[in-house]
Scaffold this motif. Structure first.
Motif, short mmCIF file in Angstrom:
data_model
loop_
_atom_site.label_atom_id
_atom_site.label_comp_id
_atom_site.label_asym_id
_atom_site.label_seq_id
_atom_site.Cartn_x
_atom_site.Cartn_y
_atom_site.Cartn_z
N GLY A 115 0.79 -1.22 0.00
CA GLY A 115 0.00 0.00 0.00
C GLY A 115 0.82 1.27 0.00
N THR A 116 2.13 1.20 0.18
CA THR A 116 2.96 2.39 0.17
C THR A 116 3.29 2.77 -1.27
OG1 THR A 116 4.99 1.09 0.32
CG2 THR A 116 3.99 1.81 2.39
N THR A 117 3.61 4.04 -1.46
CA THR A 117 4.00 4.51 -2.79
C THR A 117 5.48 4.82 -2.79
OG1 THR A 117 3.44 6.78 -2.25
CG2 THR A 117 1.72 5.45 -3.29
N LYS A 118 6.10 4.62 -3.94
CA LYS A 118 7.52 4.89 -4.10
C LYS A 118 7.72 5.57 -5.43
CE LYS A 118 12.01 2.71 -3.97
NZ LYS A 118 12.78 1.47 -3.87
N ARG A 119 8.60 6.56 -5.47
CA ARG A 119 8.90 7.27 -6.70
C ARG A 119 10.12 6.61 -7.35
NH1 ARG A 119 7.23 11.98 -8.84
NH2 ARG A 119 6.06 12.49 -7.00
N VAL A 120 9.95 6.19 -8.60
CA VAL A 120 11.03 5.53 -9.32
C VAL A 120 11.19 6.18 -10.69
CG1 VAL A 120 10.78 3.29 -8.18
CG2 VAL A 120 9.47 3.78 -10.21
N LYS A 121 12.41 6.01 -11.27
CA LYS A 121 12.66 6.48 -12.62
C LYS A 121 12.42 5.32 -13.57
CE LYS A 121 16.02 10.07 -11.68
NZ LYS A 121 17.39 10.53 -11.95
N VAL A 122 11.54 5.54 -14.55
CA VAL A 122 11.15 4.49 -15.48
C VAL A 122 11.32 5.02 -16.90
CG1 VAL A 122 9.24 3.01 -16.21
CG2 VAL A 122 9.49 3.60 -13.81
N ALA A 123 11.83 4.18 -17.79
CA ALA A 123 11.94 4.56 -19.20
C ALA A 123 10.54 4.67 -19.79
CB ALA A 123 12.75 3.52 -19.96
N ALA A 124 10.36 5.57 -20.73
CA ALA A 124 9.05 5.80 -21.33
C ALA A 124 8.54 4.55 -22.03
CB ALA A 124 9.11 6.97 -22.31
N SER A 125 9.43 3.78 -22.65
CA SER A 125 9.01 2.55 -23.32
C SER A 125 8.54 1.51 -22.30
CB SER A 125 10.15 1.98 -24.15
OG SER A 125 11.28 1.72 -23.33
N THR A 126 9.17 1.48 -21.14
CA THR A 126 8.75 0.56 -20.08
C THR A 126 7.40 0.98 -19.52
OG1 THR A 126 11.07 0.25 -19.50
CG2 THR A 126 9.44 -0.47 -17.89
N LEU A 127 7.19 2.28 -19.36
CA LEU A 127 5.92 2.80 -18.86
C LEU A 127 4.78 2.46 -19.81
CD1 LEU A 127 4.77 4.47 -16.54
CD2 LEU A 127 5.20 6.49 -17.91
N ARG A 128 5.04 2.54 -21.10
CA ARG A 128 4.04 2.19 -22.11
C ARG A 128 3.68 0.72 -22.02
NH1 ARG A 128 4.80 0.66 -27.72
NH2 ARG A 128 2.93 1.16 -28.87
N THR A 129 4.68 -0.15 -21.83
CA THR A 129 4.42 -1.58 -21.70
C THR A 129 3.64 -1.88 -20.43
OG1 THR A 129 6.48 -2.01 -22.88
CG2 THR A 129 5.53 -3.84 -21.65
N MET A 130 3.98 -1.19 -19.34
CA MET A 130 3.27 -1.40 -18.07
C MET A 130 1.79 -1.02 -18.22
SD MET A 130 6.20 0.02 -15.47
CE MET A 130 5.05 0.39 -14.19
N LYS A 131 1.51 0.09 -18.88
CA LYS A 131 0.13 0.53 -19.07
C LYS A 131 -0.63 -0.45 -19.96
CE LYS A 131 0.74 5.46 -18.39
NZ LYS A 131 0.66 6.81 -18.99
N LYS A 132 0.05 -0.97 -20.99
CA LYS A 132 -0.59 -1.91 -21.90
C LYS A 132 -0.95 -3.22 -21.18
CE LYS A 132 1.84 -3.95 -25.14
NZ LYS A 132 2.61 -4.17 -26.38
N ARG A 133 -0.02 -3.71 -20.36
CA ARG A 133 -0.28 -4.96 -19.63
C ARG A 133 -1.35 -4.78 -18.56
NH1 ARG A 133 5.70 -7.62 -19.23
NH2 ARG A 133 5.87 -8.03 -21.45
N ALA A 134 -1.42 -3.59 -17.96
CA ALA A 134 -2.47 -3.32 -16.97
C ALA A 134 -3.83 -3.31 -17.65
CB ALA A 134 -2.20 -2.00 -16.27
N ALA A 135 -3.89 -2.74 -18.85
CA ALA A 135 -5.15 -2.70 -19.59
C ALA A 135 -5.57 -4.11 -20.01
CB ALA A 135 -5.01 -1.81 -20.82
N GLN A 136 -4.61 -4.93 -20.40
CA GLN A 136 -4.90 -6.31 -20.79
C GLN A 136 -5.41 -7.10 -19.59
OE1 GLN A 136 -1.28 -7.72 -22.51
NE2 GLN A 136 -1.72 -6.86 -24.52
N ALA A 137 -4.81 -6.88 -18.42
CA ALA A 137 -5.24 -7.58 -17.21
C ALA A 137 -6.64 -7.15 -16.79
CB ALA A 137 -4.25 -7.32 -16.08
N ALA A 138 -6.96 -5.86 -17.00
CA ALA A 138 -8.28 -5.36 -16.63
C ALA A 138 -9.35 -5.93 -17.54
CB ALA A 138 -8.29 -3.85 -16.68
N THR A 139 -9.04 -6.09 -18.83
CA THR A 139 -10.04 -6.62 -19.74
C THR A 139 -10.19 -8.14 -19.62
OG1 THR A 139 -8.39 -6.79 -21.50
CG2 THR A 139 -9.71 -4.77 -21.41
N ALA A 140 -9.17 -8.80 -19.10
CA ALA A 140 -9.24 -10.26 -18.94
C ALA A 140 -10.14 -10.66 -17.77
CB ALA A 140 -7.84 -10.82 -18.73
N GLU A 141 -10.34 -9.75 -16.83
CA GLU A 141 -11.14 -10.07 -15.64
C GLU A 141 -12.62 -9.99 -15.92
OE1 GLU A 141 -9.84 -7.42 -12.63
OE2 GLU A 141 -8.00 -8.52 -12.28
#
Length: 69
Positions: free
Chosen positions: A43-69
């Protein structure tokens, strides 16, 4: 602080600047880093440095997981 993605480990690459006269000088190609808040499992939040391409992949996989449910 190093210019490196905290998740994938992407870092700077080396390349050449090439002039019109075909002179070559070394340059660095830095990753496109973004500072993002990520919520951890406890439940804690942490600030991290992420590459833009990695952030795009993370968003895409989150959207895929949301639609699979």
């Amino acid at each position: 602080m190093a210019r490196k993605c905290d998740i994938t480990g992407k870092g700077p690459l080396t390349a050449n600047n090439v002039s019109h006269a075909n002179n070559k000088t070394k340059r660095r190609q830095l990753p496109n880093l973004r500072s993002v808040k990520i919520t951890l499992e406890d439940g804690t939040t942490k600030r991290v440095k992420v590459a833009a391409s990695t952030l795009r992949t993370m968003k895409k996989r989150a959207a895929q997981a949301a639609t699979a449910e």
